[in-house]
Scaffold this motif. Structure first.
Motif, PDB file in Angstrom:
ATOM      1  N   LEU A   1      36.713  26.878  41.063  1.00 38.16           N
ATOM      2  CA  LEU A   1      38.082  26.725  41.543  1.00 38.16           C
ATOM      3  C   LEU A   1      38.915  25.970  40.520  1.00 38.16           C
ATOM      4  N   SER A   2      40.160  26.348  40.431  1.00 36.15           N
ATOM      5  CA  SER A   2      41.131  25.619  39.627  1.00 36.15           C
ATOM      6  C   SER A   2      42.260  25.225  40.555  1.00 36.15           C
ATOM      7  N   ARG A   3      43.054  24.273  40.132  1.00 36.37           N
ATOM      8  CA  ARG A   3      44.210  23.850  40.928  1.00 36.37           C
ATOM      9  C   ARG A   3      45.486  24.097  40.140  1.00 36.37           C
ATOM     10  N   ALA A   4      46.562  24.339  40.903  1.00 35.78           N
ATOM     11  CA  ALA A   4      47.889  24.528  40.311  1.00 35.78           C
ATOM     12  C   ALA A   4      48.926  23.919  41.242  1.00 35.78           C
ATOM     13  N   TRP A   5      50.069  23.597  40.668  1.00 37.36           N
ATOM     14  CA  TRP A   5      51.205  23.114  41.456  1.00 37.36           C
ATOM     15  C   TRP A   5      52.067  24.292  41.868  1.00 37.36           C
ATOM     16  N   VAL A   6      52.593  24.251  43.094  1.00 33.52           N
ATOM     17  CA  VAL A   6      53.591  25.203  43.591  1.00 33.52           C
ATOM     18  C   VAL A   6      54.577  24.392  44.414  1.00 33.52           C
ATOM     19  N   ASP A   7      55.785  24.252  43.933  1.00 33.45           N
ATOM     20  CA  ASP A   7      56.825  23.520  44.668  1.00 33.45           C
ATOM     21  C   ASP A   7      56.347  22.161  45.165  1.00 33.45           C
ATOM     22  N   GLY A   8      55.666  21.417  44.308  1.00 29.74           N
ATOM     23  CA  GLY A   8      55.246  20.059  44.629  1.00 29.74           C
ATOM     24  C   GLY A   8      53.988  19.938  45.466  1.00 29.74           C
ATOM     25  N   ARG A   9      53.354  21.045  45.802  1.00 27.23           N
ATOM     26  CA  ARG A   9      52.093  20.987  46.543  1.00 27.23           C
ATOM     27  C   ARG A   9      51.018  21.688  45.728  1.00 27.23           C
ATOM     28  N   GLN A  10      49.788  21.259  45.892  1.00 29.35           N
ATOM     29  CA  GLN A  10      48.693  21.859  45.133  1.00 29.35           C
ATOM     30  C   GLN A  10      48.029  22.980  45.916  1.00 29.35           C
ATOM     31  N   VAL A  11      47.612  24.008  45.159  1.00 32.48           N
ATOM     32  CA  VAL A  11      46.818  25.095  45.712  1.00 32.48           C
ATOM     33  C   VAL A  11      45.581  25.260  44.838  1.00 32.48           C
ATOM     34  N   GLU A  12      44.559  25.881  45.400  1.00 27.44           N
ATOM     35  CA  GLU A  12      43.354  26.202  44.635  1.00 27.44           C
ATOM     36  C   GLU A  12      43.311  27.709  44.438  1.00 27.44           C
ATOM     37  N   TYR A  13      42.798  28.120  43.287  1.00 33.25           N
ATOM     38  CA  TYR A  13      42.718  29.539  42.982  1.00 33.25           C
ATOM     39  C   TYR A  13      41.475  29.824  42.167  1.00 33.25           C
ATOM     40  N   ILE A  14      41.129  31.102  42.104  1.00 37.88           N
ATOM     41  CA  ILE A  14      40.036  31.549  41.250  1.00 37.88           C
ATOM     42  C   ILE A  14      40.620  32.492  40.214  1.00 37.88           C
ATOM     43  N   THR A  15      39.979  32.584  39.073  1.00 41.80           N
ATOM     44  CA  THR A  15      40.383  33.531  38.040  1.00 41.80           C
ATOM     45  C   THR A  15      39.256  34.534  37.893  1.00 41.80           C
ATOM     46  N   THR A  16      39.599  35.812  38.019  1.00 46.38           N
ATOM     47  CA  THR A  16      38.575  36.846  37.909  1.00 46.38           C
ATOM     48  C   THR A  16      38.774  37.763  36.713  1.00 46.38           C
ATOM     49  N   ASP A  17      40.032  37.944  36.269  1.00 42.25           N
ATOM     50  CA  ASP A  17      40.319  38.917  35.222  1.00 42.25           C
ATOM     51  C   ASP A  17      41.472  38.422  34.348  1.00 42.25           C
ATOM     52  N   ILE A  18      41.376  38.702  33.031  1.00 42.49           N
ATOM     53  CA  ILE A  18      42.440  38.345  32.085  1.00 42.49           C
ATOM     54  C   ILE A  18      42.607  39.497  31.100  1.00 42.49           C
ATOM     55  N   SER A  19      43.855  39.819  30.742  1.00 41.27           N
ATOM     56  CA  SER A  19      44.119  40.943  29.847  1.00 41.27           C
ATOM     57  C   SER A  19      43.908  40.618  28.369  1.00 41.27           C
ATOM     58  N   ASP A  20      43.648  39.376  28.033  1.00 38.62           N
ATOM     59  CA  ASP A  20      43.421  38.952  26.651  1.00 38.62           C
ATOM     60  C   ASP A  20      41.925  38.702  26.447  1.00 38.62           C
ATOM     61  N   ALA A  21      41.317  39.388  25.473  1.00 39.27           N
ATOM     62  CA  ALA A  21      39.868  39.318  25.266  1.00 39.27           C
ATOM     63  C   ALA A  21      39.380  37.898  24.958  1.00 39.27           C
ATOM     64  N   ALA A  22      40.083  37.187  24.077  1.00 35.91           N
ATOM     65  CA  ALA A  22      39.638  35.839  23.701  1.00 35.91           C
ATOM     66  C   ALA A  22      39.729  34.883  24.889  1.00 35.91           C
ATOM     67  N   MET A  23      40.819  34.958  25.652  1.00 35.92           N
ATOM     68  CA  MET A  23      40.950  34.090  26.827  1.00 35.92           C
ATOM     69  C   MET A  23      39.893  34.425  27.876  1.00 35.92           C
ATOM     70  N   ALA A  24      39.629  35.720  28.081  1.00 37.50           N
ATOM     71  CA  ALA A  24      38.620  36.139  29.057  1.00 37.50           C
ATOM     72  C   ALA A  24      37.257  35.590  28.668  1.00 37.50           C
ATOM     73  N   ARG A  25      36.930  35.691  27.371  1.00 32.94           N
ATOM     74  CA  ARG A  25      35.646  35.161  26.885  1.00 32.94           C
ATOM     75  C   ARG A  25      35.563  33.651  27.112  1.00 32.94           C
ATOM     76  N   ALA A  26      36.626  32.946  26.762  1.00 33.11           N
ATOM     77  CA  ALA A  26      36.648  31.485  26.905  1.00 33.11           C
ATOM     78  C   ALA A  26      36.530  31.064  28.366  1.00 33.11           C
ATOM     79  N   ALA A  27      37.130  31.838  29.268  1.00 29.19           N
ATOM     80  CA  ALA A  27      37.106  31.495  30.695  1.00 29.19           C
ATOM     81  C   ALA A  27      35.875  32.044  31.408  1.00 29.19           C
ATOM     82  N   GLY A  28      35.145  32.953  30.754  1.00 30.40           N
ATOM     83  CA  GLY A  28      33.954  33.547  31.373  1.00 30.40           C
ATOM     84  C   GLY A  28      34.292  34.516  32.493  1.00 30.40           C
ATOM     85  N   VAL A  29      35.412  35.254  32.342  1.00 35.06           N
ATOM     86  CA  VAL A  29      35.837  36.204  33.367  1.00 35.06           C
ATOM     87  C   VAL A  29      35.918  37.608  32.777  1.00 35.06           C
ATOM     88  N   ASN A  30      36.250  38.583  33.616  1.00 39.27           N
ATOM     89  CA  ASN A  30      36.367  39.967  33.159  1.00 39.27           C
ATOM     90  C   ASN A  30      37.525  40.134  32.188  1.00 39.27           C
TER      91      ASN A  30
END
Length: 170
Positions: A33-62
């Motif tokens: 899980l990662s956290r992000a701010w949205v209008d002053g409140r925090q939410v949790e999210y998951i990352t499953t896919d990225i369109s950039d190969a280097a970022m996907a490799r670094a994050a361990g996602v598709n």
């Protein structure tokens, strides 16, 4: 008649996958899980896919190069995610489901995000920015610069910190 049977089968399959009773051998997937701010409140999210190969490799996602095609979609299916280039704070999302889950009423929410890199112009870490409004104000004051990229990320919001969550999220 064949088309109706296929369409009915497809609807049944999709409904089964979304059902709380869907079970593929009782397995479970655990994602970071990662956290992000949205209008002053925090939410949790998951990352499953990225369109950039280097970022996907670094994050361990598709690596999903076709996500980049969403940039040209009209109307746009993309929201913006603001990522700090120095990693000095968590990201800022443009929107999030309100509430998280099937009762969402935020028509703007999408789990597909166009990445905007944020760079602080002054040395040192400034105050934590907790909304897109605060970020854009900091940009107007010359405190940060924004670089819109062609990177698209699939990051569904799974839980509002201190609030609701998707079914099965613990």
């Amino acid at each position: 008649m064949v088309r109706i049977a296929i369409a009915t089968s497809m609807l049944w399959l999709l409904a089964s996958c979304a059902s709380s009773h869907f079970d593929v051998g009782g397995t479970e997937t655990v994602l970071p899980l990662s956290r992000a701010w949205v209008d002053g409140r925090q939410v949790e999210y998951i990352t499953t896919d990225i369109s950039d190969a280097a970022m996907a490799r670094a994050a361990g996602v598709n690596y999903a190069p076709r996500l980049r095609d969403a940039i040209a979609s009209r109307p746009s299916v993309l929201e913006r995610v603001y990522k700090f280039s120095g990693g000095e704070q968590i990201s800022i999302f443009q929107s999030a489901p309100r509430p998280v889950g099937a009762g969402n009423t935020d028509q703007a929410y999408s789990p597909l995000w166009r990445l905007v890199m944020v760079t602080r112009r002054a040395s040192g870490i400034g105050p934590e920015l907790k909304s897109e409004e605060e970020l854009l104000s900091a940009q107007e004051k010359g405190l940060v610069s924004l670089e819109v990229t062609d990177i698209v990320v699939n990051c569904p919001v799974t839980r509002a910190v201190g609030g609701g969550s998707l079914q099965g999220v613990r």
